[in-house]
Design a protein around this motif. Structure first.
Motif, PDB file in Angstrom:
ATOM      1  N   VAL A   1       0.859  -0.729  -0.698  1.00 50.08           N
ATOM      2  CA  VAL A   1      -0.345   0.104  -0.149  1.00 50.08           C
ATOM      3  C   VAL A   1       0.730   0.906  -0.140  1.00 50.08           C
ATOM      4  O   VAL A   1       0.836   1.659  -0.958  1.00 50.08           O
ATOM      5  CB  VAL A   1      -0.683   0.085   1.330  1.00 50.08           C
ATOM      6  CG1 VAL A   1      -1.462   1.325   1.493  1.00 50.08           C
ATOM      7  CG2 VAL A   1      -1.751  -1.002   1.134  1.00 50.08           C
ATOM      8  N   LEU A   2       1.673   1.273   0.455  1.00 46.98           N
ATOM      9  CA  LEU A   2       2.312   2.121   0.868  1.00 46.98           C
ATOM     10  C   LEU A   2       3.118   2.461  -0.209  1.00 46.98           C
ATOM     11  O   LEU A   2       3.541   4.142  -0.626  1.00 46.98           O
ATOM     12  CB  LEU A   2       3.953   2.480   1.702  1.00 46.98           C
ATOM     13  CG  LEU A   2       3.823   2.846   3.474  1.00 46.98           C
ATOM     14  CD1 LEU A   2       4.568   1.918   4.055  1.00 46.98           C
ATOM     15  CD2 LEU A   2       3.241   4.052   3.280  1.00 46.98           C
TER      16      LEU A   2
ATOM     17  N   GLY B   1       9.561   4.764   7.371  1.00 46.96           N
ATOM     18  CA  GLY B   1       8.444   4.690   7.629  1.00 46.96           C
ATOM     19  C   GLY B   1       7.913   3.568   6.953  1.00 46.96           C
ATOM     20  O   GLY B   1       7.458   2.081   7.226  1.00 46.96           O
ATOM     21  N   PHE B   2       8.579   3.088   5.875  1.00 45.34           N
ATOM     22  CA  PHE B   2       8.262   2.449   4.853  1.00 45.34           C
ATOM     23  C   PHE B   2       8.552   0.900   5.811  1.00 45.34           C
ATOM     24  O   PHE B   2       8.840  -0.516   6.170  1.00 45.34           O
ATOM     25  CB  PHE B   2       9.032   2.410   3.581  1.00 45.34           C
ATOM     26  CG  PHE B   2       8.546   0.646   2.982  1.00 45.34           C
ATOM     27  CD1 PHE B   2       7.564   0.375   2.417  1.00 45.34           C
ATOM     28  CD2 PHE B   2      10.091  -0.067   2.530  1.00 45.34           C
ATOM     29  CE1 PHE B   2       7.531  -1.032   1.410  1.00 45.34           C
ATOM     30  CE2 PHE B   2       9.774  -1.022   1.694  1.00 45.34           C
ATOM     31  CZ  PHE B   2       8.667  -1.822   0.977  1.00 45.34           C
TER      32      PHE B   2
ATOM     33  N   THR C   1       2.925   5.416   8.434  1.00 42.30           N
ATOM     34  CA  THR C   1       3.069   6.402   7.936  1.00 42.30           C
ATOM     35  C   THR C   1       1.557   6.240   7.408  1.00 42.30           C
ATOM     36  O   THR C   1       0.727   7.484   6.962  1.00 42.30           O
ATOM     37  CB  THR C   1       4.119   5.396   7.342  1.00 42.30           C
ATOM     38  OG1 THR C   1       5.164   5.424   7.662  1.00 42.30           O
ATOM     39  CG2 THR C   1       4.465   6.341   5.213  1.00 42.30           C
ATOM     40  N   ILE C   2       0.702   5.065   6.880  1.00 44.40           N
ATOM     41  CA  ILE C   2      -0.588   5.181   5.756  1.00 44.40           C
ATOM     42  C   ILE C   2      -1.332   6.214   6.820  1.00 44.40           C
ATOM     43  O   ILE C   2      -1.946   6.788   6.069  1.00 44.40           O
ATOM     44  CB  ILE C   2      -0.747   3.663   5.927  1.00 44.40           C
ATOM     45  CG1 ILE C   2       0.369   3.497   4.684  1.00 44.40           C
ATOM     46  CG2 ILE C   2      -2.212   4.022   4.928  1.00 44.40           C
ATOM     47  CD1 ILE C   2      -0.782   1.582   5.107  1.00 44.40           C
ATOM     48  N   ALA C   3      -1.440   5.612   7.349  1.00 47.54           N
ATOM     49  CA  ALA C   3      -2.463   6.997   9.001  1.00 47.54           C
ATOM     50  C   ALA C   3      -1.960   8.004   9.072  1.00 47.54           C
ATOM     51  O   ALA C   3      -2.733   9.014   8.738  1.00 47.54           O
ATOM     52  CB  ALA C   3      -2.575   6.714  10.469  1.00 47.54           C
TER      53      ALA C   3
ATOM     54  N   VAL D   1      -3.901   8.548  14.245  1.00 50.25           N
ATOM     55  CA  VAL D   1      -2.548   8.173  14.406  1.00 50.25           C
ATOM     56  C   VAL D   1      -1.502   7.029  15.972  1.00 50.25           C
ATOM     57  O   VAL D   1      -0.754   6.692  15.290  1.00 50.25           O
ATOM     58  CB  VAL D   1      -1.430   9.331  14.080  1.00 50.25           C
ATOM     59  CG1 VAL D   1      -0.155   9.737  13.949  1.00 50.25           C
ATOM     60  CG2 VAL D   1      -2.183   9.489  12.793  1.00 50.25           C
ATOM     61  N   THR D   2      -2.639   7.318  16.560  1.00 51.54           N
ATOM     62  CA  THR D   2      -1.805   7.004  18.259  1.00 51.54           C
ATOM     63  C   THR D   2      -2.701   5.568  18.472  1.00 51.54           C
ATOM     64  O   THR D   2      -1.302   5.047  17.750  1.00 51.54           O
ATOM     65  CB  THR D   2      -3.153   7.432  18.800  1.00 51.54           C
ATOM     66  OG1 THR D   2      -2.672   8.964  19.203  1.00 51.54           O
ATOM     67  CG2 THR D   2      -1.851   6.793  20.541  1.00 51.54           C
TER      68      THR D   2
END
Length: 90
Positions: free
Chosen positions: A16-17, A39-40, A47-49, A68-69
């Motif tokens: 997805v990233l 993040g990857f 990272t997605i969020a 995010v949390t």
């Protein structure tokens, strides 16, 4: 069998990233390439969020902070469960 599910889940978030990177979604959220790259490797769900929050709202505040949390907790949960399952196999 648990290992197979973990590998597929890990690869899915990273796929997805990669898709988000080639569509320019990550470029709109991050100013440099180092943060999506880190993040990857370490926190893909976070990272997605974060990219979703920045692209849809513009800032991390209010309920977006909760999203995010939860992503950070999800990523840390994946890391700790992998460590726990590795110690169970010994």
């Amino acid at each position: 069998m648990r290992c197979c599910f973990g590998c597929v889940g890990s690869l899915a978030t990273r796929a997805v990233l990669v898709f988000m990177y080639f569509n320019g979604y990550l470029e709109r959220a991050f100013t440099t390439t180092i943060w999506p790259l880190l993040g990857f490797v370490f926190l893909p769900v976070t990272t997605i969020a974060y990219a979703w929050v920045i692209n849809s709202h513009g800032a991390v505040d209010g309920l977006y902070t909760v999203a995010v949390t939860l992503a950070v907790l999800f990523d840390l949960g994946i890391l700790s469960s992998a460590r726990r399952s590795r110690s169970d196999d010994d």
